[in-house]
Motif scaffolding. Structure first.
Motif, PDB file in Angstrom:
ATOM      1  N   ALA A 205      39.927  42.540  44.910  1.00  0.00           N
ATOM      2  CA  ALA A 205      41.257  43.139  44.783  1.00  0.00           C
ATOM      3  C   ALA A 205      41.317  43.971  43.512  1.00  0.00           C
ATOM      4  O   ALA A 205      40.698  43.631  42.497  1.00  0.00           O
ATOM      5  N   ALA A 206      42.074  45.078  43.556  1.00  0.00           N
ATOM      6  CA  ALA A 206      42.241  45.960  42.401  1.00  0.00           C
ATOM      7  C   ALA A 206      43.683  46.437  42.333  1.00  0.00           C
ATOM      8  O   ALA A 206      44.335  46.631  43.365  1.00  0.00           O
ATOM      9  N   ALA A 207      44.174  46.617  41.091  1.00  0.00           N
ATOM     10  CA  ALA A 207      45.558  47.024  40.850  1.00  0.00           C
ATOM     11  C   ALA A 207      45.572  48.376  40.153  1.00  0.00           C
ATOM     12  O   ALA A 207      44.755  48.623  39.251  1.00  0.00           O
ATOM     13  N   PHE A 208      46.555  49.246  40.530  1.00  0.00           N
ATOM     14  CA  PHE A 208      46.555  50.623  40.065  1.00  0.00           C
ATOM     15  C   PHE A 208      47.880  50.993  39.407  1.00  0.00           C
ATOM     16  O   PHE A 208      48.861  50.245  39.455  1.00  0.00           O
ATOM     17  N   TYR A 209      47.865  52.203  38.817  1.00  0.00           N
ATOM     18  CA  TYR A 209      49.001  52.662  38.017  1.00  0.00           C
ATOM     19  C   TYR A 209      50.264  52.859  38.843  1.00  0.00           C
ATOM     20  O   TYR A 209      51.368  52.615  38.369  1.00  0.00           O
ATOM     21  N   ASP A 210      50.131  53.332  40.086  1.00  0.00           N
ATOM     22  CA  ASP A 210      51.322  53.615  40.885  1.00  0.00           C
ATOM     23  C   ASP A 210      51.904  52.369  41.552  1.00  0.00           C
ATOM     24  O   ASP A 210      52.837  52.487  42.362  1.00  0.00           O
ATOM     25  N   GLY A 211      51.385  51.181  41.231  1.00  0.00           N
ATOM     26  CA  GLY A 211      51.900  49.944  41.806  1.00  0.00           C
ATOM     27  C   GLY A 211      51.154  49.465  43.027  1.00  0.00           C
ATOM     28  O   GLY A 211      51.532  48.450  43.624  1.00  0.00           O
ATOM     29  N   THR A 212      50.100  50.167  43.418  1.00  0.00           N
ATOM     30  CA  THR A 212      49.344  49.812  44.615  1.00  0.00           C
ATOM     31  C   THR A 212      48.332  48.714  44.306  1.00  0.00           C
ATOM     32  O   THR A 212      47.707  48.711  43.240  1.00  0.00           O
ATOM     33  N   VAL A 213      48.164  47.799  45.253  1.00  0.00           N
ATOM     34  CA  VAL A 213      47.096  46.802  45.220  1.00  0.00           C
ATOM     35  C   VAL A 213      46.217  47.048  46.439  1.00  0.00           C
ATOM     36  O   VAL A 213      46.719  47.136  47.563  1.00  0.00           O
ATOM     37  N   ALA A 214      44.917  47.177  46.226  1.00  0.00           N
ATOM     38  CA  ALA A 214      43.966  47.450  47.301  1.00  0.00           C
ATOM     39  C   ALA A 214      43.014  46.274  47.445  1.00  0.00           C
ATOM     40  O   ALA A 214      42.632  45.634  46.457  1.00  0.00           O
ATOM     41  N   LEU A 215      42.617  45.997  48.710  1.00  0.00           N
ATOM     42  CA  LEU A 215      41.716  44.892  49.028  1.00  0.00           C
ATOM     43  C   LEU A 215      40.512  45.432  49.788  1.00  0.00           C
ATOM     44  O   LEU A 215      40.663  46.149  50.779  1.00  0.00           O
ATOM     45  N   TRP A 216      39.307  45.093  49.304  1.00  0.00           N
ATOM     46  CA  TRP A 216      38.071  45.527  49.947  1.00  0.00           C
ATOM     47  C   TRP A 216      37.337  44.330  50.534  1.00  0.00           C
ATOM     48  O   TRP A 216      37.336  43.236  49.953  1.00  0.00           O
ATOM     49  N   ASN A 217      36.711  44.566  51.674  1.00  0.00           N
ATOM     50  CA  ASN A 217      35.818  43.583  52.282  1.00  0.00           C
ATOM     51  C   ASN A 217      34.392  44.089  52.054  1.00  0.00           C
ATOM     52  O   ASN A 217      33.922  45.007  52.728  1.00  0.00           O
ATOM     53  N   LEU A 218      33.688  43.504  51.086  1.00  0.00           N
ATOM     54  CA  LEU A 218      32.417  44.059  50.625  1.00  0.00           C
ATOM     55  C   LEU A 218      31.325  44.061  51.698  1.00  0.00           C
ATOM     56  O   LEU A 218      30.592  45.038  51.810  1.00  0.00           O
ATOM     57  N   PRO A 219      31.158  43.003  52.502  1.00  0.00           N
ATOM     58  CA  PRO A 219      30.081  43.048  53.506  1.00  0.00           C
ATOM     59  C   PRO A 219      30.460  43.740  54.805  1.00  0.00           C
ATOM     60  O   PRO A 219      29.710  43.662  55.779  1.00  0.00           O
ATOM     61  N   ASN A 251      48.159  43.246  35.808  1.00  0.00           N
ATOM     62  CA  ASN A 251      47.174  42.173  35.993  1.00  0.00           C
ATOM     63  C   ASN A 251      47.304  41.599  37.393  1.00  0.00           C
ATOM     64  O   ASN A 251      48.391  41.575  37.968  1.00  0.00           O
ATOM     65  N   ILE A 252      46.167  41.138  37.925  1.00  0.00           N
ATOM     66  CA  ILE A 252      46.135  40.528  39.246  1.00  0.00           C
ATOM     67  C   ILE A 252      45.189  39.340  39.206  1.00  0.00           C
ATOM     68  O   ILE A 252      44.129  39.400  38.570  1.00  0.00           O
ATOM     69  N   GLN A 253      45.590  38.238  39.835  1.00  0.00           N
ATOM     70  CA  GLN A 253      44.784  37.019  39.844  1.00  0.00           C
ATOM     71  C   GLN A 253      44.866  36.357  41.209  1.00  0.00           C
ATOM     72  O   GLN A 253      45.929  36.327  41.836  1.00  0.00           O
ATOM     73  N   TRP A 254      43.722  35.820  41.664  1.00  0.00           N
ATOM     74  CA  TRP A 254      43.696  35.027  42.882  1.00  0.00           C
ATOM     75  C   TRP A 254      44.048  33.573  42.562  1.00  0.00           C
ATOM     76  O   TRP A 254      43.807  33.097  41.465  1.00  0.00           O
ATOM     77  N   CYS A 255      44.577  32.883  43.550  1.00  0.00           N
ATOM     78  CA  CYS A 255      44.738  31.425  43.459  1.00  0.00           C
ATOM     79  C   CYS A 255      43.380  30.790  43.753  1.00  0.00           C
ATOM     80  O   CYS A 255      42.791  31.032  44.814  1.00  0.00           O
ATOM     81  N   LYS A 256      42.865  29.985  42.814  1.00  0.00           N
ATOM     82  CA  LYS A 256      41.534  29.406  42.971  1.00  0.00           C
ATOM     83  C   LYS A 256      41.518  28.245  43.956  1.00  0.00           C
ATOM     84  O   LYS A 256      40.459  27.855  44.440  1.00  0.00           O
ATOM     85  N   ALA A 257      42.677  27.681  44.265  1.00  0.00           N
ATOM     86  CA  ALA A 257      42.736  26.583  45.219  1.00  0.00           C
ATOM     87  C   ALA A 257      42.853  27.078  46.656  1.00  0.00           C
ATOM     88  O   ALA A 257      42.403  26.405  47.585  1.00  0.00           O
ATOM     89  N   ASN A 258      43.437  28.259  46.850  1.00  0.00           N
ATOM     90  CA  ASN A 258      43.625  28.813  48.184  1.00  0.00           C
ATOM     91  C   ASN A 258      43.582  30.332  48.072  1.00  0.00           C
ATOM     92  O   ASN A 258      44.470  30.949  47.476  1.00  0.00           O
ATOM     93  N   SER A 259      42.568  30.953  48.640  1.00  0.00           N
ATOM     94  CA  SER A 259      42.367  32.395  48.487  1.00  0.00           C
ATOM     95  C   SER A 259      43.331  33.225  49.308  1.00  0.00           C
ATOM     96  O   SER A 259      43.239  34.461  49.287  1.00  0.00           O
TER      97      SER A 259
END
Length: 540
Positions: A205-219, A251-259
């Motif tokens: 996950a990545a966070a940007f200046y305009d307020g957007t959050v993007a999610l990539w599936n690497l494989p 800032n952006i953070q995942w929940c480590k107990a439940n993704s």
């Protein structure tokens, strides 16, 4: 102060280490290593090119940057390194300043003895880097020993530079948009990245200046989201984007107990909890103050937040614990601070958070059991203790006449590093954390009085004592170590020996036995690698 890329010898008793990276530190991360490996620890660091560099948040910008990788040695819970830390190597980039970077939490580290076909090398870690040109690049970092062996093979005249600075290709470039429309520049600069904490860590996950959050599936193998570049690297497009905030996401953070859950903090003063299965609205939205960084410890349903003091009520500036709404607790005041808290870091092993602020004080707080209402916690002041304080002192003693004149005529504030260093020096006062015995009976360390300070003093000058980044080690072998760096360009590492417990030592011994049983170093070279495409390939 040590010279650029130089370090001081570790302290004989407290084990702490100090080295100079060349500029103000804004990004820092530990390289993950397997539990029980007793391997050398590494620290990835980015600093500005000069002490007076400034960067605008609006718009994108490019330029040269240096990503440094420092070797700390095989430090353990209660033992340090016999040698001082050194710069292993550095990566030269042209994508502007680095706002954030994160290592893949696990699975990327390989044994240094792994044999590879040249020019491939055994991998130290997989690093995601957020740049000011809006791109997120993935770098496959090799072990320093393999890189030096490759460099020696390339040198023909027998001479080699003192420091290895490499220009390499990234493994993949993560950009917002699609094949036919859009680009990373549309969303502005990228301020924060986060790996999915649960295996196999396939989402980023990545966070940007305009307020957007993007999610990539690497494989992902889809031709619409995965494009092979002419240089052999990959360009990946996100599988989902959503507007998280009205302004920049800090800032952006995942929940480590439940993704399935993550949290974002934006410049619109809001903190939002998201369920990735229903992104049309946040699970909870809290508007309190301007947040700078977030730490989400695994056992709890809430986050610990560091804040800027510009919107904080009087007496409430500091570190707060905020429940996500699951338990419905009110905000818990973890530790008060006198100024802006630039960075906060939580230790999954110690149930502890550490924070560095603009006044140069690094403080640690032991968290209570937050599964019950923390408002009933008694004597919360005994749960926090300082690691060190930083003071900016004049080189020459201040006379009474100067003090009297200063009260009548305001002094000119030093706004550049050169002017400030010509008149002042930085003094660190460390706390002895080898033991907590009679800790609260010790004499409290008072800051050195320079002259009577008034509210607002120092606002116009360069904050040379400020701490910008704090990071606990995520590795079991050295989980009691804490790294910090700031405006002075000095990175300091402290061993919190008093927090290391008997169960942690027992767990470490068990992990070492398990690691030795699984990986036989002598026989490792006789077995082929499982995934040859994951090796680092040397660049020009």
């Amino acid at each position: 102060m040590p010279g650029r890329f130089n370090a001081l010898q570790p302290h004989e008793e407290r084990l702490d280490m100090t080295f100079f990276v060349g500029g103000p530190v804004w990004t820092m991360e530990w390289c993950p290593t397997p539990a029980g490996s007793v391997a050398s620890q590494y620290l990835a660091i980015y600093c500005n090119r000069s002490m007076d560099d400034q960067h605008r948040l609006a718009g994108i910008h490019t330029g040269p940057a240096l990503l440094q990788l420092w070797k700390l040695g095989p430090i353990q819970q209660n033992t340090g390194s016999t040698t001082k830390p050194g710069l292993a190597y550095a990566l030269a980039t042209d994508h502007g300043c680095i706002w954030d970077m994160k290592f893949c939490p696990s699975g990327a580290w390989e044994l240094p003895a792994t044999r590879c076909k040249s020019p491939q090398m055994s991998r130290l870690g997989l690093l995601a880097v957020a740049f000011s040109d809006g791109k997120v690049l993935l770098y496959s970092l090799p072990h320093a020993e393999d890189l030096y062996a490759y460099k020696r093979a390339q040198v023909t005249d027998g001479t080699s530079p003192q420091h290895a600075i490499c220009k390499v290709h990234s493994v993949a470039s993560l950009q917002v948009g699609s094949i036919q429309a859009g680009g990373s520049s549309d969303c502005g600069q990228c301020f924060s990245v986060a790996w999915m904490p649960t295996k196999p860590h396939q989402h980023l996950a990545a966070a940007f200046y305009d307020g957007t959050v993007a999610l990539w599936n690497l494989p992902n193998k889809s031709l619409l989201q995965r494009v092979r570049q002419p240089d052999g690297s990959l360009k990946l497009y996100p599988f989902h984007c959503f507007p998280a905030h009205d302004h920049a996401v800090r800032n952006i953070q995942w929940c480590k107990a439940n993704s399935n859950f993550l949290v974002t903090a934006g410049y619109d003063r809001k903190i939002k909890f998201w369920d990735l299965r229903r992104l049309h609205e946040p699970v909870n939205s809290i508007k309190r103050f301007l947040s700078t960084e977030i730490a989400w410890l695994p056992p709890y349903s809430g986050i610990t937040v560091a804040q800027d003091n510009c919107y904080a009520s009087y007496g409430l500036c500091g570190i707060h614990y905020l429940d996500s709404g699951y338990l419905g607790f009110r905000a818990y005041f973890v530790a008060p601070r006198k100024g802006t808290v630039w960075s906060i870091s939580g230790s999954d092993w110690l149930n502890t958070v550490a924070a560095g602020d603009v006044t140069g004080e690094l403080v640690t707080a032991l968290m209570p059991d937050l599964s019950i209402n923390p408002q009933s916690v008694k004597r919360p002041g005994e749960r926090r203790f300082p690691i060190y304080t930083t003071d900016l002192l004049p080189c020459a003693p201040v006379s009474k006449e100067v003090k009297a004149g200063a009260s009548k005529k305001p002094q000119r504030e030093s706004k550049t590093y050169k002017d400030l260093l010509a008149q002042n020096y930085v003094l660190f006062q460390d706390t002895d954390l080898r033991s907590f015995k009679n800790f609260f009976r010790r004499k409290s360390r008072k800051r050195v009085p320079v002259q009577e300070r008034k509210e607002g003093d120092g606002i116009g000058r360069l904050q040379l004592e400020a701490i910008h980044k704090v990071r606990f080690s995520p590795n079991l072998d050295c989980h009691s170590w804490l790294a910090s760096g700031g405006q002075s360009g000095l990175v300091r590492l402290h061993c919190l020996q008093a927090l290391a417990s008997a169960p942690s030592h027992k767990l470490q011994r068990e992990c070492q036995a398990q690691f030795n049983a699984m990986f036989n170093v002598e026989e490792q070279g006789n077995h082929p690698a499982a995934d040859p495409s994951g090796f680092h390939e040397a660049g020009s």
